[in-house]
Design a protein around this motif. Structure first.
Motif, PDB file in Angstrom:
ATOM      1  N   ASP A 149      17.567 117.347 -25.700  1.00  0.00           N
ATOM      2  CA  ASP A 149      16.360 117.820 -25.032  1.00  0.00           C
ATOM      3  C   ASP A 149      16.754 118.763 -23.898  1.00  0.00           C
ATOM      4  OD1 ASP A 149      17.303 116.245 -22.972  1.00  0.00           O
ATOM      5  OD2 ASP A 149      15.745 114.710 -23.140  1.00  0.00           O
ATOM      6  N   GLN A 150      15.785 119.155 -23.085  1.00  0.00           N
ATOM      7  CA  GLN A 150      16.060 120.131 -22.024  1.00  0.00           C
ATOM      8  C   GLN A 150      17.001 119.586 -20.961  1.00  0.00           C
ATOM      9  OE1 GLN A 150      12.249 121.026 -20.329  1.00  0.00           O
ATOM     10  NE2 GLN A 150      11.879 118.932 -19.636  1.00  0.00           N
ATOM     11  N   ASN A 190       7.704 116.963 -35.708  1.00  0.00           N
ATOM     12  CA  ASN A 190       6.819 117.587 -34.728  1.00  0.00           C
ATOM     13  C   ASN A 190       7.601 117.985 -33.475  1.00  0.00           C
ATOM     14  OD1 ASN A 190       4.586 117.339 -36.373  1.00  0.00           O
ATOM     15  ND2 ASN A 190       3.900 115.412 -35.464  1.00  0.00           N
ATOM     16  N   TRP A 191       8.493 117.095 -33.015  1.00  0.00           N
ATOM     17  CA  TRP A 191       9.281 117.391 -31.816  1.00  0.00           C
ATOM     18  C   TRP A 191      10.221 118.566 -32.065  1.00  0.00           C
ATOM     19  CZ3 TRP A 191      14.226 117.951 -30.194  1.00  0.00           C
ATOM     20  CH2 TRP A 191      14.469 117.922 -28.812  1.00  0.00           C
ATOM     21  N   LEU A 192      10.875 118.565 -33.217  1.00  0.00           N
ATOM     22  CA  LEU A 192      11.814 119.640 -33.531  1.00  0.00           C
ATOM     23  C   LEU A 192      11.095 120.985 -33.638  1.00  0.00           C
ATOM     24  CD1 LEU A 192      13.996 117.745 -36.148  1.00  0.00           C
ATOM     25  CD2 LEU A 192      14.809 118.632 -33.958  1.00  0.00           C
ATOM     26  N   ALA A 193       9.944 120.999 -34.292  1.00  0.00           N
ATOM     27  CA  ALA A 193       9.181 122.244 -34.420  1.00  0.00           C
ATOM     28  C   ALA A 193       8.736 122.747 -33.053  1.00  0.00           C
ATOM     29  CB  ALA A 193       7.978 122.026 -35.332  1.00  0.00           C
ATOM     30  N   ALA A 194       8.306 121.835 -32.195  1.00  0.00           N
ATOM     31  CA  ALA A 194       7.856 122.221 -30.863  1.00  0.00           C
ATOM     32  C   ALA A 194       8.992 122.777 -30.021  1.00  0.00           C
ATOM     33  CB  ALA A 194       7.218 121.027 -30.161  1.00  0.00           C
ATOM     34  N   ASN A 195      10.213 122.431 -30.379  1.00  0.00           N
ATOM     35  CA  ASN A 195      11.374 122.901 -29.627  1.00  0.00           C
ATOM     36  C   ASN A 195      12.153 123.998 -30.364  1.00  0.00           C
ATOM     37  OD1 ASN A 195      12.000 121.093 -27.016  1.00  0.00           O
ATOM     38  ND2 ASN A 195      10.957 119.831 -28.555  1.00  0.00           N
ATOM     39  N   GLY A 196      11.469 124.670 -31.276  1.00  0.00           N
ATOM     40  CA  GLY A 196      12.027 125.877 -31.881  1.00  0.00           C
ATOM     41  C   GLY A 196      12.915 125.681 -33.087  1.00  0.00           C
ATOM     42  N   TRP A 197      12.971 124.465 -33.633  1.00  0.00           N
ATOM     43  CA  TRP A 197      13.813 124.227 -34.803  1.00  0.00           C
ATOM     44  C   TRP A 197      13.010 124.424 -36.082  1.00  0.00           C
ATOM     45  CZ3 TRP A 197      19.001 123.145 -35.255  1.00  0.00           C
ATOM     46  CH2 TRP A 197      19.689 122.999 -34.046  1.00  0.00           C
ATOM     47  N   ARG A 198      13.630 125.107 -37.040  1.00  0.00           N
ATOM     48  CA  ARG A 198      13.020 125.301 -38.355  1.00  0.00           C
ATOM     49  C   ARG A 198      13.738 124.377 -39.336  1.00  0.00           C
ATOM     50  NH1 ARG A 198      13.899 131.636 -38.624  1.00  0.00           N
ATOM     51  NH2 ARG A 198      15.803 130.946 -37.569  1.00  0.00           N
TER      52      ARG A 198
END
Length: 225
Positions: A149-150, A190-198
């Motif tokens: 995470d960040q 959902n978390w991965l998509a929200a953080n820019g992962w495809r």
């Protein structure tokens, strides 16, 4: 002594099952014909014999390289990955063993796959999917890639991933059909998509029947400018 698939199983990396008992016999001694036994004449002498549960075996690295020379690529890499993951041998031991097999049949394949072997692979299909991507001309993915995470805390782990491109590749086996697993996967995606992962997910049908679909799906994500 036990060798090939039988020795690999005794050493803890039996990723290439066989209904026969595989043994190595000295060169020039004649190959016995016994039902249920596959006898391999030792073209290359076995320098050290290892005893496991009272059974004389070829060393782990020798067994792994013997199999890496003769198995299909898609079967050989999972076995090499597992030999490292199980701690049966090290990469240096595998490379040293490959050097001894110079000019023997299949040694080029064994050398290349030994260079690709990775103890982080957690199942046969992950190893095969990784090899498919590499053989298809795509960059080598990182097995079991942790996504932080960040704050730098590891949140989720991907089967295979490309950190720079933020692309994740996963093999969906039967365990992913469990209701609790489906709920967890939904939150994770959902978390991965929200953080820019495809994320791209593939099944046994994709891996074994339409591998070109996998390559065509990932190529634009990884090779586009």
């Amino acid at each position: 002594m036990a060798g090939f698939q039988t020795a690999a199983r005794l050493h803890g990396f039996g990723a290439a099952p066989s209904a026969q008992v595989h043994v190595i016999v000295p060169a020039g001694s004649g190959v016995p014909k016994i039902q249920g036994v596959a006898a391999h004449e030792a073209v290359l002498p076995v320098s050290t014999v290892v005893e496991i549960s009272g059974v004389p075996c070829a060393p782990a690295a020798r067994s792994a390289v013997d199999l890496a020379r003769v198995l299909r690529r898609m079967d050989a890499l999972p076995l090499l990955d597992l030999s490292l993951r199980a701690g049966a041998c090290s990469r240096d031991e595998l490379l040293a063993e490959v050097a001894l097999h110079a000019r023997l049949r299949g040694v080029r394949q064994a050398r290349r796959l030994t260079e690709l072997a990775d103890p982080r692979a957690e199942c046969r299909q992950e190893s095969q999917l990784r090899l498919l991507l590499i053989d298809g001309g795509l960059p080598a993915p990182e097995p079991q890639l942790w996504v932080p995470d960040q704050d730098g805390v590891h949140i989720y782990r991907l089967d295979l991933g490309y950190r720079e491109q933020r692309v994740g590749v996963e093999y969906d086996g039967r365990s992913h059909l469990d209701p609790d697993r489906l709920h967890h996967d939904r939150s994770r995606l959902n978390w991965l998509a929200a953080n820019g992962w495809r994320m791209r997910h593939f099944t046994a049908t994709d891996l074994y029947r339409r591998p070109q679909h996998i390559l065509a799906t990932l190529r634009p994500l990884l090779l586009a400018p």
